[in-house]
Design a protein around this motif. Sequence first.
Motif, PDB file in Angstrom:
ATOM      1  N   GLU A 385      44.098  28.116  36.475  1.00 32.81           N
ATOM      2  CA  GLU A 385      43.427  28.242  37.723  1.00 32.81           C
ATOM      3  C   GLU A 385      43.467  26.688  38.104  1.00 32.81           C
ATOM      4  OE1 GLU A 385      41.775  30.702  39.791  1.00 32.81           O
ATOM      5  OE2 GLU A 385      43.644  31.366  39.031  1.00 32.81           O
ATOM      6  N   PHE A 388      46.404  25.398  39.477  1.00 28.44           N
ATOM      7  CA  PHE A 388      46.790  25.910  40.599  1.00 28.44           C
ATOM      8  C   PHE A 388      46.082  25.303  41.737  1.00 28.44           C
ATOM      9  CE2 PHE A 388      46.421  29.367  43.878  1.00 28.44           C
ATOM     10  CZ  PHE A 388      47.561  29.262  44.378  1.00 28.44           C
ATOM     11  N   TYR A 389      44.698  25.187  41.605  1.00 28.79           N
ATOM     12  CA  TYR A 389      43.851  24.585  42.759  1.00 28.79           C
ATOM     13  C   TYR A 389      44.355  23.047  43.115  1.00 28.79           C
ATOM     14  CZ  TYR A 389      39.487  23.623  45.014  1.00 28.79           C
ATOM     15  OH  TYR A 389      38.523  23.081  46.035  1.00 28.79           O
ATOM     16  N   GLN A 391      47.435  21.948  42.537  1.00 31.67           N
ATOM     17  CA  GLN A 391      48.865  21.981  43.350  1.00 31.67           C
ATOM     18  C   GLN A 391      48.741  22.514  44.557  1.00 31.67           C
ATOM     19  OE1 GLN A 391      50.397  24.163  39.431  1.00 31.67           O
ATOM     20  NE2 GLN A 391      52.279  23.443  40.505  1.00 31.67           N
TER      21      GLN A 391
END
Lengths: 438, 253
Positions: A385, A388-389, A391
Amino acid sequence: MTKQITIPLYTELLEGFSHSDENATDDTLQKIRRAGFENFKKSGFPTRRDEDWKYTTISSFLQEQYHINGIAKELTASAELISEAIVPSLDAYQLVLVNGKLQPHNNNFPGFIKIIPISEAVIQDDVRQHFAGNSTVASGHFAALNTALFSNGLFIEISANAAIDKPLHIVHAFTSATNVFIQPRHLFVVHQGAELNVIETIVSENSLAKIFVNSLTEVIVEENASFNHYVLQTAKTGVRLVNQTDVKQKRHSVYSNYTFCMPKADLIRNNLNVALNAEQTETHLYGLYLGEDQQLIDNHSLIHHKFPHCNSNEIYKGVLLDKATGVFNGKVFVNPEAQKTNAFQQNNNLLLSNNATINTKPQLEIFADDVKCSHGATVGQLSKEAMFYLQSRGIGEEAARALLVNAFAFDVTEKIKIPELEQYINHLIALHIPGNKN
Amino acid sequence: MLTIKNLNARVEDKQILKGINLKVNAGEVHAIMGPNGSGKSSLASVLAGRDNYEVLEGEVDLDGKDLLEMSPEDRAREGVFMAFQYPIEIPGVSNINFLRTALNEIRAYRKLPQLDAKQFLKLSKERQKLVEFDAKLVNRSLNEGFSGGEKKRNEIFQLAMLEPKLCVLDETDSGLDIDALRIVSNGVNKLRSKDNAFILITHYQRLLEYIVPDFVHVLYDGRIIKSGTKELALELEEKGYDWLKESFREQPV
């Protein structure tokens, strides 16, 4: 000692000792050396049957033919190697040791700091009382061996109530064209009310020769004294490092150790033992280990609470890549007399590869009833998570991983009291995160 | 700017998006509404590139580029920004350091020069003011210990800093009190321009009183079942979704 037969070095050590014994000049020192040697002969090199060496098979690092007298040769390290130890923009006194031997320097040390080779120091009676404390000899194995056969090293003493104005940076450079077994020995004495900040950096050249370093450092922190002790291990492939640090703390003293094990060396084994020999002491042990390739990094620590009202706090964080293996063992002993002890310990690990391994073992033995003690150990991976945040804000995968590993290490790195060093350590971490290899 | 054609996607074995078609032009604000579980947040996640979503069919085109082929970071660098419904806390990464890294990576991708410390600080101060973001929060660890409202406001601050062209706000209004909602909405209104576009995903018509949309779409069971203008939101507020669900079921698919 049939179990030692397979280690070629063992015979060389026996011969080496009898040779040095014949040429001994100081009787008292020789007695200490003999006691060390007798203990080493009894205990030998540790095997996996020794609980403290269960996850670290030392014999596989001792198969080569090492030379113990190769170290007598006068060697100089290249300026390039020494410069690798430089912490950018750090203002410090610098000392360089090559294979344990102190090199000429032009520092203008204040009068309250005394720095001399260990061999000159231990023949003085007031120094000898601090030298080769029971634990270093009686524990056998590498410590006893070092006591028997140590050659070079430093004695550093800071006078009572003095404070060093900038850190003392000790560069331990190791270099050799042939396989060598080097045994440096150091002693720090921080007298009553004094304040000392030391950064020790270990560097080596990329060489095919195997360099086995069995180093032992004793630290005495007297009443009301404070010692910030930073150890930065950046040795390269071919180096096997067994590093014992024995600390004795007196009343109202503060000892803070910061150990950073960086990638490349074949083996790093740290034994950090802190004896709290009086009331009202404070101890901080912070560690960060970053392992890659087939590296083995093993941190053993022992904090022995013997008196009431002492505080100890230990945080070790590990990041393991590739096929690296990490070992953490944190012993905290609390004697029955040591009431009102506060002892906290934490070990967190990030495994960034499917083939990395960590063996972690908190070990608290508490015999007093009015204490606050806690420990925790975790093993995990980077949060998907969080990746992803980062990126999703345009940060590439590698940079995102570096940010998160830096964040993981933050609990340790934020404790560094020298901003230039903190910045440098963060830089080293980012350099070694997968994909960031240069 | 953005064209979504027949987008089908699933999470694990469950198909969530079942043929989304949507066209968003520069300068427009689109609101996407719909009952719980209709696929609104999934649409946002697919656009941002969350990897547990698998696209089964369809195309997403952003100014002539195939968005679905890009990594999440490249989508951001091309100008997609998703404000998270649940922003992640990352202890140890400072908010400002994170933004500097993000902004400089985006600028490098767009072949723009890096901002030096002074320029960055100036921009950061200016945008903090614009979106009324507390300066104290800027230097803290990313979202660590932030209240729900502070986290959402941080998303808008990031949006202001990174200047995306397509902004997807995933239930940014949920969990906000009236004051925070006003501040967040003011921020968005100030950031609206003829060059960017917004997709607002929301449950409530309330947000749309502050940020007035050009179009409102109703998402149900993975499809857009009705589109209209801002009046549609008012009608939904009054009548709920049931009347739409019924009419949708009557139509052969």
